[in-house]
Design a protein around this motif. Structure first.
Motif, mmCIF file in Angstrom:
data_model
loop_
_atom_site.group_PDB
_atom_site.id
_atom_site.type_symbol
_atom_site.label_atom_id
_atom_site.label_comp_id
_atom_site.label_asym_id
_atom_site.label_seq_id
_atom_site.Cartn_x
_atom_site.Cartn_y
_atom_site.Cartn_z
ATOM 1 N N THR A 100 -9.654 -0.523 -2.090
ATOM 2 C CA THR A 100 -9.203 0.274 -3.246
ATOM 3 C C THR A 100 -8.501 1.545 -2.766
ATOM 4 O O THR A 100 -7.453 1.933 -3.309
ATOM 5 C CB THR A 100 -10.399 0.597 -4.173
ATOM 6 N N ILE A 101 -9.027 2.168 -1.726
ATOM 7 C CA ILE A 101 -8.374 3.370 -1.182
ATOM 8 C C ILE A 101 -6.986 3.005 -0.634
ATOM 9 O O ILE A 101 -5.997 3.705 -0.880
ATOM 10 C CB ILE A 101 -9.252 4.014 -0.072
ATOM 11 N N SER A 102 -6.916 1.872 0.068
ATOM 12 C CA SER A 102 -5.639 1.431 0.625
ATOM 13 C C SER A 102 -4.612 1.222 -0.499
ATOM 14 O O SER A 102 -3.456 1.635 -0.385
ATOM 15 C CB SER A 102 -5.878 0.127 1.404
ATOM 16 N N LEU A 103 -5.057 0.602 -1.592
ATOM 17 C CA LEU A 103 -4.140 0.350 -2.712
ATOM 18 C C LEU A 103 -3.731 1.658 -3.401
ATOM 19 O O LEU A 103 -2.578 1.810 -3.823
ATOM 20 C CB LEU A 103 -4.782 -0.611 -3.723
ATOM 21 N N ILE A 104 -4.658 2.593 -3.509
ATOM 22 C CA ILE A 104 -4.313 3.890 -4.131
ATOM 23 C C ILE A 104 -3.252 4.599 -3.283
ATOM 24 O O ILE A 104 -2.270 5.135 -3.813
ATOM 25 C CB ILE A 104 -5.580 4.765 -4.326
ATOM 26 N N ASN A 105 -3.403 4.556 -1.960
ATOM 27 C CA ASN A 105 -2.392 5.181 -1.079
ATOM 28 C C ASN A 105 -1.027 4.542 -1.292
ATOM 29 O O ASN A 105 -0.010 5.235 -1.377
ATOM 30 C CB ASN A 105 -2.804 5.058 0.394
ATOM 31 N N PHE A 106 -1.005 3.209 -1.406
ATOM 32 C CA PHE A 106 0.245 2.483 -1.663
ATOM 33 C C PHE A 106 0.813 2.866 -3.045
ATOM 34 O O PHE A 106 2.010 3.099 -3.200
ATOM 35 C CB PHE A 106 -0.037 0.976 -1.579
ATOM 36 N N SER A 107 -0.068 2.969 -4.015
ATOM 37 C CA SER A 107 0.358 3.278 -5.395
ATOM 38 C C SER A 107 0.969 4.676 -5.477
ATOM 39 O O SER A 107 1.890 4.920 -6.270
ATOM 40 C CB SER A 107 -0.833 3.193 -6.351
ATOM 41 N N LYS A 108 0.464 5.568 -4.683
ATOM 42 C CA LYS A 108 0.983 6.951 -4.728
ATOM 43 C C LYS A 108 2.418 7.039 -4.234
ATOM 44 O O LYS A 108 3.118 7.996 -4.531
ATOM 45 C CB LYS A 108 0.088 7.870 -3.887
ATOM 46 N N LYS A 109 2.874 6.026 -3.479
ATOM 47 C CA LYS A 109 4.266 6.038 -2.981
ATOM 48 C C LYS A 109 5.227 5.484 -4.032
ATOM 49 O O LYS A 109 6.439 5.523 -3.845
ATOM 50 C CB LYS A 109 4.371 5.167 -1.728
#
Ligand SMILES: NC(=O)c1ccc[n+]([C@@H]2O[C@H](COP(=O)([O-])OP(=O)(O)OC[C@H]3O[C@@H](n4cnc5c(N)ncnc54)[C@H](O)[C@@H]3O)[C@@H](O)[C@H]2O)c1
Length: 319
Positions: A100-109
């Motif tokens: 979930t953290i990995s996806l949030i980092n991706f989503s922020k881009k």
């Protein structure tokens, strides 16, 4: 619009993909490691559509992906399944939080992201319900209680509670869904409806023991769930809120569910209730659907969905 669905090869994710593809203007990207779905015919059929693309990857390894124009991201990938979770509590907690953290980092881009939509679970209510600290059926706005006993099953709900907190702290526009016993054809084999169907069809004995027989649930047809998920996700009013996704119908006990399945299968076998408790399963589960039903446009049809599902599994088990 351009959609990303993590866990898009799974039961709910694939159904959502199919629904989105009905609009020819939509493009859908699926990220899935295919840990549970290496040979999925339904997935291969969906992939024939040029508007869908599968990225076969673990969510923890997506930092190299260079796509920045998603409108919506649906996060359905998770380590799950009661037995799997109980056998692997550390992996469940760690993987679900890290992915979930990995996806949030991706989503922020993402440059034009409208919302990230996170699948939590009805299990978040389990201990609050057991301790009789909440109203029943459970509304969304309650405090969570986490058990002190480090029961391995807790790893899953804890990973989802942390996921909900991550969404809230991420600074992204989000929606949280708490699905309650969604069912339909191709839901996998670890859930109660496929398992009861298999028992009734395949047990050689004439008497079948039904475990957790008095436990009560509401079961939500996948078509109703997908309609709700899409309407809520696309609405401006749902921003940064949490929604139960489940059936608005009355509860049914597991023994009564088994009787209905027996009738659909036209079986003469005798069903015997057992009170042996299995997997520390909650005695009852029913969502308060008032908040979600404001978005609903179709009627829930449990009987129709149950018949379709049982017949799909009958064909699968007897072919
Ligand atoms: N089905 C239900 O009734 C229900 C109830 C409560 C919560 N949920 C939640 O809804 C979501 C979808 O459930 P489902 O029933 O479709 O599950 P599913 O097991 O059918 O699908 C999950 C998919 O996620 C993929 N996956 C898992 N970990 C991954 C990772 N690290 N990277 C990439 N892919 C990964 C799996 O390969 C699988 O295809 C899950 O998050 C689940 O916790 C479902």
């Amino acid at each position: 619009m351009k959609y990303l669905i993590t866990g898009g090869a799974g039961f709910i994710g694939l159904k959502l993909t199919k629904e989105l593809l009905k609009n020819y203007r939509n493009k859908v990207y699926i990220i899935d490691s295919l840990i549970n779905n290496s040979e999925n015919k339904k997935l291969s059929n969906v992939l024939k559509n040029k508007k869908v693309k599968l990225i076969k990857k673990d969510l923890n390894h997506i930092s190299s992906l260079k796509i920045y124009d998603f409108d919506y991201i649906f996060h359905f990938a998770a380590v799950l399944g009661v037995k799997n979770v109980i056998d692997n509590p550390y992996t469940t907690l760690k993987e679900n939080i890290l992915s979930t953290i990995s996806l949030i980092n991706f989503s922020k881009k993402q440059k034009k992201l409208k919302k990230i939509c996170f699948a939590s679970t009805s299990e978040v209510y389990a201990y609050s319900l057991k301790s009789k600290l909440v109203k029943y059926p459970t509304p969304e706005n309650i405090d969570f209680l986490i058990s002190k006993d480090f029961n391995p099953r807790t790893s899953y709900l804890l990973s989802k509670v942390v996921g909900e907190y991550l969404m809230n702290y991420s600074g992204l526009n989000f929606v949280i869904f708490r699905p309650h016993n969604i069912f339909g054809p191709q839901m996998g084999f670890r859930h109660v409806i496929p398992q009861l169907t298999k028992k009734i069809l395949q047990y050689s004995k004439n008497k079948i023991i039904i475990q957790n027989a008095k436990h009560k649930r509401t079961f939500c047809d996948i078509n109703f769930a997908i309609d709700l998920i899409l309407r809520i996700s696309h609405s401006k009013n749902s921003r940064n809120s949490t929604f139960n996704i489940g059936s608005p119908d009355n509860e049914i006990s597991i023994i009564d569910l088994a009787q209905k399945i027996k009738k659909i299968l036209n079986s003469k076998k005798k069903l015997i209730s057992s009170n042996i408790k299995k997997f520390n399963s909650p005695e009852k589960r029913k969502p308060d659907m008032k908040r979600s039903l404001r978005y609903s446009k179709i009627k829930h049809n449990f009987e129709k969905g149950l018949k379709e599902t049982v017949m799909w599994y009958k064909e699968y088990y007897t072919k």
